[in-house]
Design an enzyme around this catalytic site. Structure first.
Site, mmCIF file in Angstrom:
data_model
loop_
_atom_site.group_PDB
_atom_site.id
_atom_site.type_symbol
_atom_site.label_atom_id
_atom_site.label_comp_id
_atom_site.label_asym_id
_atom_site.label_seq_id
_atom_site.Cartn_x
_atom_site.Cartn_y
_atom_site.Cartn_z
ATOM 1 N N GLU A 150 -49.058 128.372 105.936
ATOM 2 C CA GLU A 150 -49.371 129.026 105.127
ATOM 3 C C GLU A 150 -49.839 129.193 103.586
ATOM 4 O OE1 GLU A 150 -45.940 127.700 102.933
ATOM 5 O OE2 GLU A 150 -44.218 129.266 104.116
ATOM 6 N N GLU A 308 -40.253 132.217 109.185
ATOM 7 C CA GLU A 308 -39.863 131.350 108.908
ATOM 8 C C GLU A 308 -38.670 131.617 107.864
ATOM 9 O OE1 GLU A 308 -41.425 128.165 106.572
ATOM 10 O OE2 GLU A 308 -42.771 127.532 108.095
HETATM 11 C C1 GAL Z 1 -42.400 126.980 103.903
HETATM 12 C C2 GAL Z 1 -43.401 125.802 104.819
HETATM 13 C C3 GAL Z 1 -42.210 124.186 105.508
HETATM 14 C C4 GAL Z 1 -41.487 124.687 104.911
HETATM 15 C C5 GAL Z 1 -40.574 125.515 104.188
HETATM 16 C C6 GAL Z 1 -39.469 124.843 103.488
HETATM 17 O O1 GAL Z 1 -42.951 127.289 102.442
HETATM 18 O O2 GAL Z 1 -44.078 126.851 105.062
HETATM 19 O O3 GAL Z 1 -42.850 124.179 106.299
HETATM 20 O O4 GAL Z 1 -41.769 123.424 104.134
HETATM 21 O O5 GAL Z 1 -41.675 125.834 103.395
HETATM 22 O O6 GAL Z 1 -38.298 126.000 103.077
#
Ligand code: GAL
Length: 673
Positions: A150, A308
């Protein structure tokens, strides 16, 4: 280049085995098999273990994990761990710690604690990535590379000494002559003329407003520095493993303001996006759909990866609501409907310690005797049945103009109203189209838009000459363009286009604006009503429009512009340019106005469907997602329902909260529907 493995749709997520003892890892392999997990992202935050001391690399622990995953049939999206530089490195190079706009140097203990411009960070990155790439270049489990994590969130701009040095180099390369910079930034205003590059600082916190052109360039520069840090790694990985795709996961297409994803997407082999619901927001699945459509659009329409999302609650919002039964399935399949070839999560197993221990995982703290785990297993089975979707495309007839530069520029200081917001307008138009069941693409103002029936520009404050010409050509050739207020106002340096507003669009829209009349907080003004139409009110904005070729469709009925146009139409060449100078409020207001444009352009919408039934076509598949509490019967769909194998002949009923996917079967010629 989309990863070859896994075949079908990818299912899995971030895997952080370094947090667990061996017995748990053995159980993980068995559970992954049970759920049908076929891809995990590994190593994202493992720099401290991969390189415990400078130049001493240790991959032994990771070898064992990759071997075990490979034996379990799980492919690996192997990450470079540069989002988490280790304590020894930061202690040895404290100058890598980023500095905020207010001048605060952040400390160690979180993540993203190194500046992308810092030479020591770039050097250490290059050494580590080469060592990692050389070690794993032939490992059969590795299917792709995942660089960093990110970019841009939370570290967008850095104001350290290395950033300033790189910034001066960037300015020299961009402007060549200091006089060109002075012209572009309008430095005669407030006497800011520079006579040497060394005088130029980053646009740090100031007790008044800092030169907006300087800030806009700093946003461009900062984003570019992260891209350089990415490209440094990508180039090493491509050299070592030309057969493996390289990506980085976007911090949410719609939610990460600091990254210009039109530029980023060109640097990736496959677009990967993260999306988290704003749990308390009603109808938050509309934001999800928008994020997915934008991911597909920056990918140029090619399949992308949902890298994700969450199985249940996150732990970083004010109130972290758990997902309701069925919600994770609806969310996952909505991403697939809109072009994702993967459903991946943060994270596989909920952590016992650290900052994210209250964040959900595919394996929750409650273990496998839980509703959530049963949903995970079911989702894995669903995705296997959907394997035929892989690679297929979503087609859209309508496009929304989205430009990060305009987003940055609009939201600098001292605009005519604090209520002017890029996202507010974008969300309003996207939502109206979503509720009309219209699938949209997003486009850059200079992109080839000739294939769309309708193009909407909800917030194009910054519009270059080239962008404006492109829109002009589109309309002349027969396109239908709808522009919302405060668009076409400034050029790429945040300088007002000469003459009356909207300088870049006057001719195209057939009008000019004599004066802005922003409305007071919560004030609304009525628009004239046509027989048979609903009452309409505007909020946020009003302005004195003077038609010069455009005809008035609706006028303001009261307020500062009573009797003057609020909604206009300009026929130009073979097409039409519409202009809306307020934010319609309440019920179907915006949908009604948009409807006129869609109808005139011949954009068909399914009739009689309840709003909460999301309908998206991807290749041969029709995705029907019921976000409501009642079953919905959809007419006009013929084929085979993928999850239960049932045939549907012209109608299909989708249970409350459920998702049905129908693979359409073309009717033999001559047979009537
Ligand atoms: C994302 C991040 C992950 C984790 C996740 C939690 O932004 O890439 O590593 O922290 O949020 O929601």
């Amino acid at each position: 280049m989309y990863p070859e493995r896994p075949a079908g749709l990818a299912f899995g997520g971030d895997y952080n085995p370094e947090q667990w003892p061996r017995e748990v890892l053995e159980e993980d392999a068995a559970l992954m098999r049970e759920a049908g997990v076929n891809l995990v992202s590994l190593g994202m935050f493992s720099w401290a273990l991969m390189e415990p001391a400078e130049g001493r690399y240790d991959f032994g622990w990771l070898d064992e994990i990759l071997d075990r995953l490979h034996a379990a049939g799980v492919a690996v999206d192997l990450a470079t761990p540069t989002a988490a530089p280790p304590a020894w490195f930061v202690a040895a190079h404290p100058d890598v710690l980023p500095v905020t706009r207010e001048g605060v140097r952040i400390g160690f203990g979180g993540r993203q604690s190194a500046c992308s411009s810092a030479p020591a960070f770039r050097e250490a990155t290059a050494r580590l990535v080469r060592a990692l790439g050389e070690h794993y270049r032939d490992h059969p489990a590795v299917a792709m590379w995942h660089v960093h994590n990110e970019y841009g969130a939370p570290l967008g701009e850095c104001y350290c000494e290395h950033s300033v040095a790189a910034w001066r180099g960037w300015l020299r390369a961009t402007y060549q002559e200091i006089s060109a910079l002075n012209d572009a930034w309008g430095t005669t205003f407030w006497g800011q003329t520079y006579t040497d590059w060394s005088q130029i600082d980053a646009p740090r916190f100031n007790h008044t407003v800092v030169n907006p052109a300087q800030r806009l360039d700093y946003a461009r520069f900062s984003d570019g520095q992260h891209r350089e840090h990415y490209a440094l790694q990508r180039d090493i990985l491509r050299e070592l493993t030309p057969h493996l795709p390289v990506t980085t996961n976007f911090a949410g297409t719609v939610n990460c303001k600091s990254t210009d994803l039109w530029q980023w997407a060109r640097e990736l082999d496959v677009v990967a996006n993260d999306h988290y619901l704003r749990a308390e927001q009603p109808d938050n699945h509309i934001d999800l759909a928008m994020s997915a459509d934008l991911a597909r659009s920056v990918a140029g329409g090619a399949p992308w990866m949902l890298m994700e999302h969450s199985a249940g609650a996150v732990n970083w919002q004010p109130r972290n609501l758990a997902k309701r039964p069925g919600e994770m399935r609806r969310n996952s399949l909505a991403h697939v409907a809109r072009g994702s070839d993967s459903v991946l999560f943060f994270q596989w197993r909920a952590s016992r310690f650290g900052a994210e221990k209250f964040h959900s995982g595919l394996v929750p703290h409650a273990g496998t005797d839980s509703g959530q785990w049963r949903e995970v297993v079911r989702l894995g089975a669903d995705l296997r049945r959907l394997a035929g979707v892989r690679g297929s495309r979503v087609r859209a007839e309508v496009a929304l103009v989205w430009d990060w530069e305009s987003y940055w520029a609009l939201e600098l200081d001292w605009r005519p109203s604090v209520d002017l917001s890029f996202r507010e307008r974008m969300d309003a138009f996207y939502e109206a189209l979503w509720r009309e069941h219209v699938t949209v693409d997003f486009v850059h103002p200079s992109a080839d838009i000739s294939g769309y029936r309708v193009v909407v520009a909800p917030s194009a404050y910054l519009l270059t000459e080239a962008g404006a010409k492109n829109l002009h050509r589109y309309v002349e050739a027969g396109g239908h363009l709808l522009v919302s207020y405060f668009s076409g106002i400034v050029d790429e340096h945040d300088a007002i286009h000469p003459g009356p507003h909207p300088g870049a669009l006057r001719e195209l829209l057939g009008l000019s604006v004599e004066e802005f009349h922003p409305l007071r907080q919560d004030e609304t003004v009525p628009l004239t009503t046509e027989p048979g139409t609903e009452d309409l009110r505007g909020r946020i904005w009003s302005e004195r429009v003077r038609p010069a070729g455009a005809v008035t469709v609706r006028a303001f009925a009261a307020g500062p512009d009573a009797g003057h146009p609020a909604f206009t139409r300009h026929d130009l060449g073979a097409g039409t340019a519409w202009y809306l100078s307020t934010a319609p409020t309440g019920g179907r207001a915006l949908r009604d106005l948009l409807g006129q444009v869609l109808d005139r352009a011949g954009v068909s919408r399914p009739r009689g469907l309840p709003e909460h039934l999301e309908l998206v076509r991807r290749g041969r598949h029709v995705f029907l997602i019921n976000h409501g509490d009642e079953p919905v019967t959809v007419e006009g769909v013929t084929g085979v329902s993928v999850f239960d194998g049932e045939r549907c002949d012209g109608r299909v009923t989708v249970a409350a909260g459920a998702v049905t996917v129908v693979e359409e079967i073309p009717r033999p010629e001559g047979e009537r529907a």
